[in-house]
Write an enzyme that holds these catalytic residues in place. Structure first.
Site, PDB file in Angstrom:
ATOM      1  N   TYR A 102     149.407 100.389  10.295  1.00  0.00           N
ATOM      2  CA  TYR A 102     149.983  98.984   9.738  1.00  0.00           C
ATOM      3  C   TYR A 102     150.227  97.990  10.617  1.00  0.00           C
ATOM      4  O   TYR A 102     150.255  98.068  11.696  1.00  0.00           O
ATOM      5  CB  TYR A 102     151.379  99.548   8.888  1.00  0.00           C
ATOM      6  N   LYS A 137     150.066 101.662  16.194  1.00  0.00           N
ATOM      7  CA  LYS A 137     151.313 101.447  15.017  1.00  0.00           C
ATOM      8  C   LYS A 137     151.087 102.122  13.830  1.00  0.00           C
ATOM      9  O   LYS A 137     150.228 101.907  12.788  1.00  0.00           O
ATOM     10  CB  LYS A 137     151.026  99.858  14.866  1.00  0.00           C
ATOM     11  N   LEU A 186     155.447 100.386  21.794  1.00  0.00           N
ATOM     12  CA  LEU A 186     154.442  99.567  21.080  1.00  0.00           C
ATOM     13  C   LEU A 186     154.354  98.430  21.865  1.00  0.00           C
ATOM     14  O   LEU A 186     155.009  97.755  22.280  1.00  0.00           O
ATOM     15  CB  LEU A 186     154.849  99.210  19.479  1.00  0.00           C
ATOM     16  N   GLU A 199     162.323 101.181  23.732  1.00  0.00           N
ATOM     17  CA  GLU A 199     162.326  99.921  22.945  1.00  0.00           C
ATOM     18  C   GLU A 199     163.002 100.446  21.667  1.00  0.00           C
ATOM     19  O   GLU A 199     163.824 101.112  21.460  1.00  0.00           O
ATOM     20  CB  GLU A 199     160.689  99.750  22.310  1.00  0.00           C
TER      21      GLU A 199
HETATM   22  N1  PDD Z   1     157.766  96.442  14.023  1.00  0.00           N
HETATM   23  N2  PDD Z   1     158.319  98.333  18.688  1.00  0.00           N
HETATM   24  C1  PDD Z   1     158.322  98.802  17.525  1.00  0.00           C
HETATM   25  C2  PDD Z   1     158.771 100.260  17.451  1.00  0.00           C
HETATM   26  C3  PDD Z   1     158.072  98.135  16.250  1.00  0.00           C
HETATM   27  O1  PDD Z   1     157.848  98.783  15.024  1.00  0.00           O
HETATM   28  C4  PDD Z   1     157.548  96.730  16.427  1.00  0.00           C
HETATM   29  C5  PDD Z   1     157.277  96.082  15.095  1.00  0.00           C
HETATM   30  C6  PDD Z   1     157.996  95.972  17.676  1.00  0.00           C
HETATM   31  C7  PDD Z   1     157.534  94.582  17.726  1.00  0.00           C
HETATM   32  O2  PDD Z   1     156.201  94.484  17.571  1.00  0.00           O
HETATM   33  P1  PDD Z   1     155.608  92.949  17.200  1.00  0.00           P
HETATM   34  O3  PDD Z   1     156.157  91.914  18.320  1.00  0.00           O
HETATM   35  O4  PDD Z   1     154.346  93.104  17.377  1.00  0.00           O
HETATM   36  O5  PDD Z   1     155.973  92.752  15.957  1.00  0.00           O
HETATM   37  C8  PDD Z   1     158.231  96.754  18.669  1.00  0.00           C
HETATM   38  C9  PDD Z   1     157.362  95.882  12.651  1.00  0.00           C
HETATM   39  C10 PDD Z   1     157.985  94.316  12.645  1.00  0.00           C
HETATM   40  C11 PDD Z   1     157.874  96.655  11.539  1.00  0.00           C
HETATM   41  O6  PDD Z   1     157.962  97.951  11.727  1.00  0.00           O
HETATM   42  O7  PDD Z   1     158.315  96.026  10.478  1.00  0.00           O
END
Ligand code: PDD
Length: 287
Positions: free
Chosen positions: A33, A149, A207, A182
């Site tokens: 996703y 992801k 991630l 994270e």
């Molecule tokens: N999540 N780490 C994890 C485990 C994440 O699921 C996310 C983002 C991030 C931040 O990534 P980015 O800056 O690319 O959004 C880091 C999304 C927003 C979600 O699961 O809804």
């Protein structure tokens, strides 16, 4: 007109949109996703999220369901039909529908594509950012490919629920060396007690956050020094400031870790300035 969702080539009323019970996303979490922040009706950090999506699909050997250009049209149309000016657009691509069997179906089915969008109250989010939020720490229990992801988010779900029950917005995973990896849905940062900006390096099992990447470029442009070096929960407690980044919260200052205040317990100047700079940059470059 109510909300609509895109499913495999069609828009349907949100409540009626559905995929097969034999979708491999449902059966095996065999899918990926992406989430884009929508700012002023446009996609933030568009290119970075597309690049990561293409990489996630490649890593799972799922053939991209359509070209990037076509996907961009679908995302935009979903945003438009849901009248989202400030919010999020969510894309999920799974390996598709096939009789339940763990190994990849052969021939490969057509990947399933779902896109949804919803509005967020940016003023309320700004108010939350002004106040600062709390995180808790939990043991790292995820698999070794957190760089992909995938929709396999059960450890993240459990961690987030634990955070919510504790009155916190996020849970930070802590690995076997005692270092923060994270958050359950965000990347973690501190301004340490020496004043250094720190976030974990992407060689670690995390991630590669797109918001993180953009923020690093903004920091470089502003002449701010950053160390991509992990920190412990104790270092976070002793830090001057802490914050998280991600498409969901953009940049959210953290003022409590495991119930203890960070710094003076108030949102610090660095997090405040970086939130402003990131949002300015994301709005400027949104497409
Ligand atoms: N999540 N780490 C994890 C485990 C994440 O699921 C996310 C983002 C991030 C931040 O990534 P980015 O800056 O690319 O959004 C880091 C999304 C927003 C979600 O699961 O809804």
């Amino acid at each position: 007109m109510g909300r609509v969702a895109y499913v495999n080539g069609r828009f349907a009323p949100h409540g009626e949109a559905a995929v097969s019970v034999e979708d491999r996303g449902y059966q095996f979490a065999d899918g990926v996703y992406e989430v884009w922040a929508v700012l002023g009706g446009r996609l933030a950090d568009a290119d970075g999220h597309f690049q990561r999506l293409e990489r996630s699909l490649r890593e799972l050997k799922i053939v991209p369901p359509m070209t990037r250009a076509a996907l961009e049209v679908v995302l935009r149309e979903t945003v438009r039909r849901n009248r989202v000016r400030e919010g999020l657009v969510y894309l999920q691509v799974t390996r598709g529908v096939a009789p339940r069997d763990h190994a990849f179906p052969s021939p490969a089915p057509r990947p399933s594509v779902v896109v949804t969008a919803h509005s967020v109250d940016r003023a309320a989010a700004d108010a939350r950012a002004e106040a600062g939020a709390a995180v808790i720490t939990v043991p790292e229990t995820r698999w070794a490919r957190c760089d992909i992801k995938t929709v396999a988010l059960l450890p993240n779900v459990l961690a987030k629920q634990q955070a919510r029950a504790a009155g916190a917005v996020e849970a930070w995973f802590v690995d076997e060396l005692g270092l923060v990896t994270e958050g359950a849905s965000s990347n973690a940062w501190i301004v340490d007690k020496a004043g250094a900006l720190r976030t974990r390096d992407t060689q670690a099992n995390i991630l590669r956050g797109i918001t993180r990447g953009t923020l690093l470029r903004v920091m470089a442009r502003e002449g701010l020094k950053v160390e991509e070096r992990p920190f412990t929960p104790q270092e976070a407690l002793e830090a001057r400031e802490a914050f998280i980044t991600g498409a969901g919260t953009l940049l959210l200052p953290i003022v409590r870790v495991d119930g203890h205040t960070v710094g003076n317990g108030k949102v610090g100047p660095v997090a405040k300035q970086l939130r402003r700079l990131y949002i300015e940059e994301a709005r400027r470059t949104a497409v």
